[in-house]
Design a protein around this motif. Structure first.
Motif, PDB file in Angstrom:
ATOM      1  N   GLN A 179       0.968  -1.217   0.041  1.00  0.00           N
ATOM      2  CA  GLN A 179       0.132  -0.215   0.013  1.00  0.00           C
ATOM      3  C   GLN A 179       0.935   1.122  -0.120  1.00  0.00           C
ATOM      4  N   PHE A 180       0.299   2.597  -0.055  1.00  0.00           N
ATOM      5  CA  PHE A 180       0.894   3.539  -0.125  1.00  0.00           C
ATOM      6  C   PHE A 180       0.685   4.046   1.639  1.00  0.00           C
ATOM      7  N   THR A 181       1.738   3.286   2.318  1.00  0.00           N
ATOM      8  CA  THR A 181       1.698   3.345   3.730  1.00  0.00           C
ATOM      9  C   THR A 181       1.665   4.915   4.311  1.00  0.00           C
ATOM     10  N   PRO A 182       2.397   5.822   3.669  1.00  0.00           N
ATOM     11  CA  PRO A 182       2.312   6.921   4.518  1.00  0.00           C
ATOM     12  C   PRO A 182       0.820   7.721   4.520  1.00  0.00           C
ATOM     13  N   ALA A 183       0.115   7.426   3.494  1.00  0.00           N
ATOM     14  CA  ALA A 183      -1.268   7.913   3.376  1.00  0.00           C
ATOM     15  C   ALA A 183      -1.895   7.545   4.770  1.00  0.00           C
ATOM     16  N   ILE A 184      -1.683   6.353   5.254  1.00  0.00           N
ATOM     17  CA  ILE A 184      -2.642   5.459   6.254  1.00  0.00           C
ATOM     18  C   ILE A 184      -1.787   6.101   7.470  1.00  0.00           C
ATOM     19  N   ARG A 185      -0.597   6.228   7.804  1.00  0.00           N
ATOM     20  CA  ARG A 185       0.290   6.713   8.865  1.00  0.00           C
ATOM     21  C   ARG A 185      -0.445   8.323   9.205  1.00  0.00           C
ATOM     22  N   ARG A 186      -0.602   9.162   8.193  1.00  0.00           N
ATOM     23  CA  ARG A 186      -1.138  10.370   8.315  1.00  0.00           C
ATOM     24  C   ARG A 186      -2.232  10.630   9.065  1.00  0.00           C
ATOM     25  N   ARG A 187      -3.258   9.487   8.681  1.00  0.00           N
ATOM     26  CA  ARG A 187      -4.840   9.573   9.070  1.00  0.00           C
ATOM     27  C   ARG A 187      -4.674   9.051  10.552  1.00  0.00           C
ATOM     28  N   ILE A 188      -3.788   7.848  10.868  1.00  0.00           N
ATOM     29  CA  ILE A 188      -3.652   7.656  12.101  1.00  0.00           C
ATOM     30  C   ILE A 188      -2.982   8.754  12.906  1.00  0.00           C
ATOM     31  N   ASP A 189      -1.895   9.365  12.614  1.00  0.00           N
ATOM     32  CA  ASP A 189      -1.212  10.377  13.235  1.00  0.00           C
ATOM     33  C   ASP A 189      -2.511  11.711  13.632  1.00  0.00           C
ATOM     34  N   GLY A 190      -3.317  11.870  12.538  1.00  0.00           N
ATOM     35  CA  GLY A 190      -4.363  12.796  12.819  1.00  0.00           C
ATOM     36  C   GLY A 190      -5.533  12.492  13.985  1.00  0.00           C
ATOM     37  N   HIS A 191      -5.778  11.239  14.155  1.00  0.00           N
ATOM     38  CA  HIS A 191      -6.626  10.816  14.879  1.00  0.00           C
ATOM     39  C   HIS A 191      -6.016  10.057  16.333  1.00  0.00           C
ATOM     40  N   PHE A 192      -4.906   9.798  16.538  1.00  0.00           N
ATOM     41  CA  PHE A 192      -4.477   9.129  17.613  1.00  0.00           C
ATOM     42  C   PHE A 192      -3.222   9.706  18.369  1.00  0.00           C
ATOM     43  N   GLY A 193      -3.200   9.929  19.515  1.00  0.00           N
ATOM     44  CA  GLY A 193      -2.138  10.226  20.453  1.00  0.00           C
ATOM     45  C   GLY A 193      -0.860   9.672  20.254  1.00  0.00           C
ATOM     46  N   SER A 194      -0.764   8.375  19.940  1.00  0.00           N
ATOM     47  CA  SER A 194       0.401   7.512  19.861  1.00  0.00           C
ATOM     48  C   SER A 194      -0.149   6.272  19.030  1.00  0.00           C
ATOM     49  N   TRP A 195       1.273   5.725  18.417  1.00  0.00           N
ATOM     50  CA  TRP A 195       1.075   4.291  17.961  1.00  0.00           C
ATOM     51  C   TRP A 195       2.377   3.524  17.924  1.00  0.00           C
ATOM     52  N   ARG A 196       2.317   2.157  18.176  1.00  0.00           N
ATOM     53  CA  ARG A 196       3.621   1.452  18.012  1.00  0.00           C
ATOM     54  C   ARG A 196       3.373   0.507  16.898  1.00  0.00           C
ATOM     55  N   VAL A 197       4.581  -0.085  16.597  1.00  0.00           N
ATOM     56  CA  VAL A 197       4.538  -1.329  15.731  1.00  0.00           C
ATOM     57  C   VAL A 197       4.547  -2.543  16.617  1.00  0.00           C
ATOM     58  N   ALA A 198       3.353  -3.172  16.771  1.00  0.00           N
ATOM     59  CA  ALA A 198       3.487  -4.482  17.550  1.00  0.00           C
ATOM     60  C   ALA A 198       3.657  -5.632  16.950  1.00  0.00           C
ATOM     61  N   ALA A 199       3.850  -5.788  15.661  1.00  0.00           N
ATOM     62  CA  ALA A 199       4.217  -7.058  14.985  1.00  0.00           C
ATOM     63  C   ALA A 199       4.802  -6.619  13.458  1.00  0.00           C
ATOM     64  N   TYR A 200       5.944  -7.249  13.128  1.00  0.00           N
ATOM     65  CA  TYR A 200       6.495  -7.017  11.737  1.00  0.00           C
ATOM     66  C   TYR A 200       6.740  -8.397  11.286  1.00  0.00           C
TER      67      TYR A 200
END
Length: 250
Positions: A179-200
């Motif tokens: 996917q174009f992951t930056p677009a999804i990350r921007r949405r998450i940054d706009g809605h949430f105070g924090s996020w973490r990578v829980a699995a890779y």
């Protein structure tokens, strides 16, 4: 190694988080994948949750894992009638029919009428672009439904303020380099105070797979898709994000 073990053509046994339990398959319903396993592996975040929402549940795999890990009620939505029925049957087979509530409808819509807010939302609604999903037969109807692999996940994320508890609500969101992951990350940054990578995970495409090479190369040139290749293998990156602190008024 996969923890989904084939028992017969229409049945697998899950031996990972929340298992073991038997899980029925249907050719008309999306089947759990290695990506589904990665998501299941971080669902300890649902322990003790009153309400969990699994969006795009398919046959209910993640909803069942959530219930068996301690969620008190799990609403599981899917637009497919066959998926909703299979989810009901699988929940009964796994002994959690009293806690998994299948709802038919598009995305968040069937949950909006329940009149409650979720503590945790699992957003595994398709994020695969059709140029990859179609030739590999990942989805029963061929198309992933979103075309670009971004529009459907973003639509769900943007709707979360209506269904997820503010401040203490949690989103479990897979994202992949397909996917174009930056677009999804921007949405998450706009809605949430924090996020973490829980699995890779690095997930491999089948040898000899064939897609629209010109379109794939154009997406890669634009930076909208990332694939890696070496020694005849092609793979992509999957991250499962746990997002916390939904902002009010978004």
């Amino acid at each position: 190694m996969s923890q989904l073990l084939r028992a017969r053509p229409d049945l697998v046994r899950w031996a990972g988080a929340g298992g073991p339990f038997d899980y029925g398959l249907c050719p008309l319903v999306f089947s759990p994948t290695l990506a589904s396993e990665a998501i299941a592996g971080v669902l300890d975040v649902v322990e003790g949750a009153d309400v969990v929402l699994d969006v795009g549940c398919g046959g209910g795999f993640l909803a069942i894992v959530a219930a068996r890990l301690g969620a008190r009620r799990v609403y599981a939505t899917d637009i497919s009638e066959e998926a909703v029925e299979l989810c009901r049957l699988n929940a009964d087979r796994a002994g959690v029919a009293d806690r998994v509530i299948p709802l038919r409808g598009d995305g968040l819509e069937p949950f909006r009428g329940i009149g409650v807010l979720a503590d945790v939302v699992i957003n595994d609604i398709s994020g695969a672009p059709d140029v990859i999903a179609k030739p590999l037969g990942w989805y029963p109807e061929g198309s992933a439904g979103g075309g670009d692999g971004v529009s459907l996940p973003i639509r769900i994320i943007d709707g979360l303020p209506e269904v997820l508890r503010p401040e203490r609500g949690v989103l479990v969101q897979p994202i992949g380099s397909l996917q174009f992951t930056p677009a999804i990350r921007r949405r998450i940054d706009g809605h949430f105070g924090s996020w973490r990578v829980a699995a890779y995970r690095q997930l491999f495409l089948p040898r000899g797979w064939a897609g629209d090479t010109d379109l794939i190369e154009e997406l890669r040139r634009q930076g909208r898709m990332r694939l890696w290749e070496a020694r005849g293998l092609t793979w992509w990156d999957l991250e499962v994000l746990v997002c916390e602190g939904l902002r009010r008024g978004r």
